[in-house]
Design an enzyme around this catalytic site. Structure first.
Site, mmCIF file in Angstrom:
data_model
loop_
_atom_site.group_PDB
_atom_site.id
_atom_site.type_symbol
_atom_site.label_atom_id
_atom_site.label_comp_id
_atom_site.label_asym_id
_atom_site.label_seq_id
_atom_site.Cartn_x
_atom_site.Cartn_y
_atom_site.Cartn_z
ATOM 1 N N GLY A 59 0.933 -1.012 0.247
ATOM 2 C CA GLY A 59 0.141 0.135 0.163
ATOM 3 C C GLY A 59 1.022 1.104 -0.051
ATOM 4 N N GLN A 117 3.428 9.794 1.184
ATOM 5 C CA GLN A 117 4.540 9.269 1.322
ATOM 6 C C GLN A 117 5.412 9.505 -0.207
ATOM 7 O OE1 GLN A 117 2.256 5.299 2.477
ATOM 8 N NE2 GLN A 117 4.300 5.216 3.590
ATOM 9 N N CYS A 123 5.755 -0.171 7.582
ATOM 10 C CA CYS A 123 5.553 1.146 7.071
ATOM 11 C C CYS A 123 6.684 1.687 6.198
ATOM 12 C CB CYS A 123 5.173 2.321 7.976
ATOM 13 S SG CYS A 123 4.660 3.738 7.068
ATOM 14 N N LEU A 124 6.492 1.703 4.706
ATOM 15 C CA LEU A 124 7.546 2.061 4.044
ATOM 16 C C LEU A 124 8.255 3.564 4.438
ATOM 17 C CD1 LEU A 124 5.840 1.264 0.473
ATOM 18 C CD2 LEU A 124 7.546 -0.036 1.985
ATOM 19 N N HIS A 126 -4.501 1.712 7.653
ATOM 20 C CA HIS A 126 -3.013 2.179 7.610
ATOM 21 C C HIS A 126 -2.827 3.466 6.842
ATOM 22 C CE1 HIS A 126 1.449 1.316 8.040
ATOM 23 N NE2 HIS A 126 1.169 2.247 6.765
ATOM 24 N N GLU A 127 -3.448 3.273 5.308
ATOM 25 C CA GLU A 127 -3.466 4.325 4.471
ATOM 26 C C GLU A 127 -4.181 5.383 4.763
ATOM 27 O OE1 GLU A 127 -0.505 1.625 2.945
ATOM 28 O OE2 GLU A 127 -0.708 3.846 2.805
ATOM 29 N N HIS A 164 -2.470 7.692 7.155
ATOM 30 C CA HIS A 164 -1.416 8.549 6.625
ATOM 31 C C HIS A 164 -2.106 9.765 6.094
ATOM 32 C CE1 HIS A 164 2.462 6.390 6.440
ATOM 33 N NE2 HIS A 164 1.814 5.445 5.951
HETATM 34 O O1 K2U Z 1 1.866 2.812 4.279
HETATM 35 C C1 K2U Z 1 2.715 2.069 3.806
HETATM 36 O O2 K2U Z 1 3.944 2.266 4.165
HETATM 37 C C2 K2U Z 1 2.576 0.784 3.123
HETATM 38 C C3 K2U Z 1 2.759 -0.301 4.129
HETATM 39 C C4 K2U Z 1 1.272 -1.082 4.100
HETATM 40 C C5 K2U Z 1 1.112 -1.815 4.936
HETATM 41 C C6 K2U Z 1 -0.213 -1.882 5.876
HETATM 42 C C7 K2U Z 1 -0.698 -2.476 7.016
HETATM 43 C C8 K2U Z 1 0.081 -3.399 7.142
HETATM 44 C C9 K2U Z 1 1.512 -3.685 6.762
HETATM 45 C C10 K2U Z 1 1.830 -2.896 5.886
HETATM 46 C C11 K2U Z 1 3.853 -1.165 3.410
HETATM 47 O O3 K2U Z 1 3.395 -1.951 2.352
HETATM 48 S S1 K2U Z 1 5.106 -1.748 4.393
HETATM 49 C C12 K2U Z 1 5.627 -3.270 3.909
HETATM 50 C C13 K2U Z 1 4.957 -4.637 4.654
HETATM 51 C C14 K2U Z 1 4.045 -5.458 4.174
HETATM 52 C C15 K2U Z 1 3.295 -6.366 4.631
HETATM 53 C C16 K2U Z 1 3.428 -6.570 6.146
HETATM 54 C C17 K2U Z 1 4.187 -5.674 6.680
HETATM 55 C C18 K2U Z 1 4.739 -4.557 6.042
HETATM 56 ZN ZN ZN Z 2 2.532 3.420 6.242
#
Ligand code: K2U
Ligand code: ZN
Length: 173
Positions: A46, A51, A94-95, A136-137, A140
């Site tokens: 996501g 970001q 989170c990226l 989560h998004e 943001h």
């Molecule tokens: O917003 C972001 O930085 C995207 C996150 C999305 C995310 C949302 C909820 C739970 C985990 C991640 C990125 O994709 S972080 C990479 C990631 C992917 C799966 C699980 C954990 C981290």
């Molecule tokens: Zn994030």
């Protein structure tokens, strides 16, 4: 389209409240394409426009695994219109906060109202990972990071860690 730099903690920009996108123009479609390119390159599941430094209420998500066909989703001006009382704990990352993962409790199911890239109003009932990622998004878009759902101690530790790394980086520059 282009892979764009990802804004990282402790940059204050991540704390901005993003503005509504409004009409879906070619510029909005190009921005969503850049966001998808950036998300796939990271890789992530996501990404919110803030970001990549653009304070607009635009989100992209793709939950497909790397060995599956891509299933990109674009959410223009998304808003949560219902969330379940039942909660669910999931490990989040989170990226913008690289290499830090913690469990976060959120509503298990949500209904999100948004516009698609054709400008059509839609409503999506989400559960599981999609519900977690949408929350989560959309956080943001309001300047909220997943670490804000952790204990004060855990949150302050990770913020201090990234502030120290940013100071060291600026000293080495
Ligand atoms: O917003 C972001 O930085 C995207 C996150 C999305 C995310 C949302 C909820 C739970 C985990 C991640 C990125 O994709 S972080 C990479 C990631 C992917 C799966 C699980 C954990 C981290
Ligand atoms: Zn994030």
């Amino acid at each position: 389209m282009a892979v764009r730099p990802i804004v990282k903690l402790p940059e204050a920009k991540l704390r901005l409240k993003s503005e509504p996108v409004g009409p879906v123009t070619e510029e909005v479609r190009r921005l969503s394409a850049d966001m998808l390119d950036t998300m796939y390159d990271a890789p992530g599941i996501g990404l919110a426009a803030i970001q990549i430094g653009v304070p607009k209420r635009l989100v992209v998500i793709d939950l497909a695994r790397s060995d599956e066909e891509r299933q990109p989703m674009v959410f223009v001006d998304p808003e949560i219109v219902w969330s379940s009382d039942e909660k669910r704990v999931h490990e989040e990352g989170c990226l913008s906060i690289p290499e830090f993962y913690e469990e976060v409790e959120r509503p298990d199911r949500v209904t999100v109202r948004f516009r698609d890239l054709d400008g059509e109003m839609r409503e999506l009932e989400a559960d599981g990972m999609l519900a977690t990622c949408l929350q989560h998004e959309i956080d943001h878009l309001n300047g909220v990071l997943f670490i804000d759902h952790l204990s004060r101690l855990k949150r302050s530790r990770v913020i201090k860690k990234f502030e120290k790394a940013a100071r060291r980086e600026s000293e080495d520059a």
